[in-house]
Scaffold this active site. Sequence first.
Site, PDB file in Angstrom:
ATOM      1  N   GLU A 225       0.831  -1.214   0.000  1.00  0.00           N
ATOM      2  CA  GLU A 225       0.000   0.000   0.000  1.00  0.00           C
ATOM      3  C   GLU A 225       0.854   1.248   0.000  1.00  0.00           C
ATOM      4  O   GLU A 225       1.835   1.335   0.750  1.00  0.00           O
ATOM      5  CB  GLU A 225      -0.890  -0.016   1.256  1.00  0.00           C
ATOM      6  CG  GLU A 225      -2.251   0.552   1.019  1.00  0.00           C
ATOM      7  CD  GLU A 225      -3.039  -0.253  -0.004  1.00  0.00           C
ATOM      8  OE1 GLU A 225      -3.145   0.211  -1.153  1.00  0.00           O
ATOM      9  OE2 GLU A 225      -3.538  -1.333   0.339  1.00  0.00           O
TER      10      GLU A 225
ATOM     11  N   SER B 189     -26.477   6.270 -15.256  1.00  0.00           N
ATOM     12  CA  SER B 189     -26.075   5.227 -14.307  1.00  0.00           C
ATOM     13  C   SER B 189     -27.151   5.028 -13.252  1.00  0.00           C
ATOM     14  O   SER B 189     -27.810   5.996 -12.838  1.00  0.00           O
ATOM     15  CB  SER B 189     -24.767   5.638 -13.616  1.00  0.00           C
ATOM     16  OG  SER B 189     -24.517   4.799 -12.508  1.00  0.00           O
TER      17      SER B 189
ATOM     18  N   GLY C 295     -12.997   2.462  -1.683  1.00  0.00           N
ATOM     19  CA  GLY C 295     -11.613   2.022  -1.846  1.00  0.00           C
ATOM     20  C   GLY C 295     -11.510   0.693  -2.572  1.00  0.00           C
ATOM     21  O   GLY C 295     -10.447   0.066  -2.577  1.00  0.00           O
ATOM     22  N   LEU C 296     -12.600   0.237  -3.201  1.00  0.00           N
ATOM     23  CA  LEU C 296     -12.578  -1.052  -3.909  1.00  0.00           C
ATOM     24  C   LEU C 296     -12.564  -0.832  -5.426  1.00  0.00           C
ATOM     25  O   LEU C 296     -12.790  -1.738  -6.197  1.00  0.00           O
ATOM     26  CB  LEU C 296     -13.761  -1.923  -3.469  1.00  0.00           C
ATOM     27  CG  LEU C 296     -13.781  -2.179  -1.947  1.00  0.00           C
ATOM     28  CD1 LEU C 296     -15.036  -2.953  -1.537  1.00  0.00           C
ATOM     29  CD2 LEU C 296     -12.525  -2.926  -1.489  1.00  0.00           C
TER      30      LEU C 296
ATOM     31  N   SER D  49     -14.277   1.220  -7.735  1.00  0.00           N
ATOM     32  CA  SER D  49     -15.405   1.327  -8.673  1.00  0.00           C
ATOM     33  C   SER D  49     -15.018   2.218  -9.848  1.00  0.00           C
ATOM     34  O   SER D  49     -15.540   2.043 -10.953  1.00  0.00           O
ATOM     35  CB  SER D  49     -16.637   1.885  -7.967  1.00  0.00           C
ATOM     36  OG  SER D  49     -16.433   3.231  -7.581  1.00  0.00           O
ATOM     37  N   SER D  50     -14.104   3.161  -9.627  1.00  0.00           N
ATOM     38  CA  SER D  50     -13.743   4.093 -10.715  1.00  0.00           C
ATOM     39  C   SER D  50     -13.015   3.343 -11.834  1.00  0.00           C
ATOM     40  O   SER D  50     -13.350   3.503 -13.007  1.00  0.00           O
ATOM     41  CB  SER D  50     -12.908   5.259 -10.189  1.00  0.00           C
ATOM     42  OG  SER D  50     -11.739   4.807  -9.546  1.00  0.00           O
TER      43      SER D  50
ATOM     44  N   GLU E 108      -8.532   8.867 -15.709  1.00  0.00           N
ATOM     45  CA  GLU E 108      -8.726   9.124 -14.273  1.00  0.00           C
ATOM     46  C   GLU E 108      -7.851  10.293 -13.806  1.00  0.00           C
ATOM     47  O   GLU E 108      -8.305  11.171 -13.075  1.00  0.00           O
ATOM     48  CB  GLU E 108      -8.427   7.849 -13.477  1.00  0.00           C
ATOM     49  CG  GLU E 108      -8.613   8.038 -11.987  1.00  0.00           C
ATOM     50  CD  GLU E 108      -9.248   6.851 -11.269  1.00  0.00           C
ATOM     51  OE1 GLU E 108      -9.629   5.859 -11.929  1.00  0.00           O
ATOM     52  OE2 GLU E 108      -9.377   6.934 -10.043  1.00  0.00           O
TER      53      GLU E 108
ATOM     54  N   ASP F 234      -5.063  -0.093 -10.111  1.00  0.00           N
ATOM     55  CA  ASP F 234      -6.476  -0.476 -10.198  1.00  0.00           C
ATOM     56  C   ASP F 234      -6.859  -0.908 -11.609  1.00  0.00           C
ATOM     57  O   ASP F 234      -7.523  -1.927 -11.823  1.00  0.00           O
ATOM     58  CB  ASP F 234      -7.376   0.701  -9.788  1.00  0.00           C
ATOM     59  CG  ASP F 234      -7.049   1.216  -8.406  1.00  0.00           C
ATOM     60  OD1 ASP F 234      -6.248   0.563  -7.708  1.00  0.00           O
ATOM     61  OD2 ASP F 234      -7.589   2.267  -8.025  1.00  0.00           O
TER      62      ASP F 234
HETATM   63  P1  ADP Z   1     -13.452   3.973  -5.608  1.00  0.00           P
HETATM   64  O1  ADP Z   1     -12.786   3.824  -6.923  1.00  0.00           O
HETATM   65  O2  ADP Z   1     -12.626   3.482  -4.493  1.00  0.00           O
HETATM   66  O3  ADP Z   1     -14.830   3.395  -5.547  1.00  0.00           O
HETATM   67  P2  ADP Z   1     -13.242   6.727  -6.337  1.00  0.00           P
HETATM   68  O4  ADP Z   1     -13.457   7.999  -5.577  1.00  0.00           O
HETATM   69  O5  ADP Z   1     -11.925   6.497  -6.960  1.00  0.00           O
HETATM   70  O6  ADP Z   1     -13.624   5.531  -5.352  1.00  0.00           O
HETATM   71  O7  ADP Z   1     -14.311   6.610  -7.494  1.00  0.00           O
HETATM   72  C1  ADP Z   1     -15.667   6.799  -7.217  1.00  0.00           C
HETATM   73  C2  ADP Z   1     -16.248   7.664  -8.304  1.00  0.00           C
HETATM   74  O8  ADP Z   1     -16.300   6.918  -9.546  1.00  0.00           O
HETATM   75  C3  ADP Z   1     -17.698   8.046  -8.032  1.00  0.00           C
HETATM   76  O9  ADP Z   1     -17.767   9.219  -7.240  1.00  0.00           O
HETATM   77  C4  ADP Z   1     -18.222   8.267  -9.443  1.00  0.00           C
HETATM   78  O10 ADP Z   1     -17.814   9.530  -9.920  1.00  0.00           O
HETATM   79  C5  ADP Z   1     -17.492   7.203 -10.254  1.00  0.00           C
HETATM   80  N1  ADP Z   1     -18.271   5.953 -10.327  1.00  0.00           N
HETATM   81  C6  ADP Z   1     -17.868   4.735  -9.933  1.00  0.00           C
HETATM   82  N2  ADP Z   1     -18.824   3.800 -10.155  1.00  0.00           N
HETATM   83  C7  ADP Z   1     -19.856   4.443 -10.707  1.00  0.00           C
HETATM   84  C8  ADP Z   1     -21.155   4.049 -11.173  1.00  0.00           C
HETATM   85  N3  ADP Z   1     -21.582   2.787 -11.110  1.00  0.00           N
HETATM   86  N4  ADP Z   1     -21.952   5.008 -11.694  1.00  0.00           N
HETATM   87  C9  ADP Z   1     -21.549   6.297 -11.780  1.00  0.00           C
HETATM   88  N5  ADP Z   1     -20.346   6.718 -11.359  1.00  0.00           N
HETATM   89  C10 ADP Z   1     -19.506   5.827 -10.830  1.00  0.00           C
HETATM   90 MG    MG Z   2     -10.977   4.757  -7.507  1.00  0.00          MG
END
Ligand code: ADP
Ligand code: MG
Length: 406
Positions: free
Chosen positions: A46, A80, A138-139, A141-142, A177, A189
């Site tokens: 990390e 979304s 922190g998993l 999603s981005s 990103e 990631d």
């Molecule tokens: P993590 O990647 O850890 O979940 P981040 O802050 O890096 O957190 O990314 C989260 C951001 O990614 C959200 O605030 C949004 O802008 C975007 N995002 C992720 N998944 C989705 C989704 N399913 N629909 C819309 N936006 C999303």
């Molecule tokens: Mg992220």
Amino acid sequence: MTVRTWVDPVDVHAVADRVEALFRSVFGGTADGVWVAPGRVNLIGEHVDYAGGLVLPFALPYVTTVAVRARDDDQLHCVSTHTEERWHGDLSEVAPGHPPGWAAYVAGVVWALRDSGTVSAGTGFDVAVHSSVPVGSGLSSSAALECAFALAVADLLGLPTDADGRFGLIAACIRAENQIAGASTGGMDQTVAMLAHPGHALLLDCSSGATRLVPIDFASANGRLLVIDTNAPHRLVDGQYGNRRAALEKACAELGVETLRDIDDADAALGSLTAPESVKRVRHVLTEIRRVSEVVELLTQARIADVGNLLTSSHLSLRDDYEVSSVELDSAVDAALEAGAWGARMTGGGFGGSALALVPADRVEAVVERVLRSAARASLPTPQFLSAEPSRSAHRLRPTSCRWSR
Ligand code: ADP
Ligand code: MG
């Protein structure tokens, strides 16, 4: 809000059905296909990616799906299930900070592929998104969103999606990103979302870019790895991330090395640094890189329970030397250890987000109960628990076989 204790992975086809339904209701007709990319968790390594270190993430059985249809103009339309906020606009106008909000992660991918000359203007996309990855925990999603969409674009425009082709897509997702969404993160990631393999973690050398699959089988040792989402959103954007990177850059300048990976004699390097803060930050990075190698060695020998000690050392180093933990993460880690976990640590950037606990199977219930109790007693958000089954990388789900000729 009711919080579920266990967030079970949703069957990927159920996630895909939902995204197709959203696509139909918003755009009408059917999508050209549905693409999937996983969230991830980092077993260990990390805050070393930007120091040229080693990281060991794997893909989670939680996914982001995108239903996409190519358009004959330059427009991007995004919707979304996660948010009411929709976006549509001209792809030629995408730039740092535009579009604002979540659509930047989608638009940024096309921008990066165009900017590198990989694709040309003239094709737009209708995009619907539905995800089972917790957002902002922190998993990753981005990266799941970027990678699912990048694969869709590649398929629809006839770009290669084999391992070599994926490296180009990973680069585009990272640029999306960093430059369009403005989140200053390393490339771990996106790399794991694109290259993961079921039953394996991905050892990524952030210095050379080299990757190696490392088998992990916690069940064979009667162990279980739990992801604990503290439900305290990770708060990376408040300058702390940049502050840590700057501290390492300053230390590298003082040590006369390009990255901390170039250091052979850790004790000599630490002894020569003058500022106590630099010593702590660098000590975390050097010891953490060593721990990753040790974990890989233990996994190779199937010594799963021994991995636990290294996870806990990683947490202490992140808490005390790198100072990126939080009260919620410390509560979850301490409680898991008290209840009999072999080891536990925060994972991800820190300041909230998620933790990991490696637990003997017969202590799982006790760990869950103790983590929940500890959070309740300290009036912290109620944590949730997720499955950490190492899963597959981004792929096209529907149609299963098809070629587009654009
Ligand atoms: P993590 O990647 O850890 O979940 P981040 O802050 O890096 O957190 O990314 C989260 C951001 O990614 C959200 O605030 C949004 O802008 C975007 N995002 C992720 N998944 C989705 C989704 N399913 N629909 C819309 N936006 C999303
Ligand atoms: Mg992220």
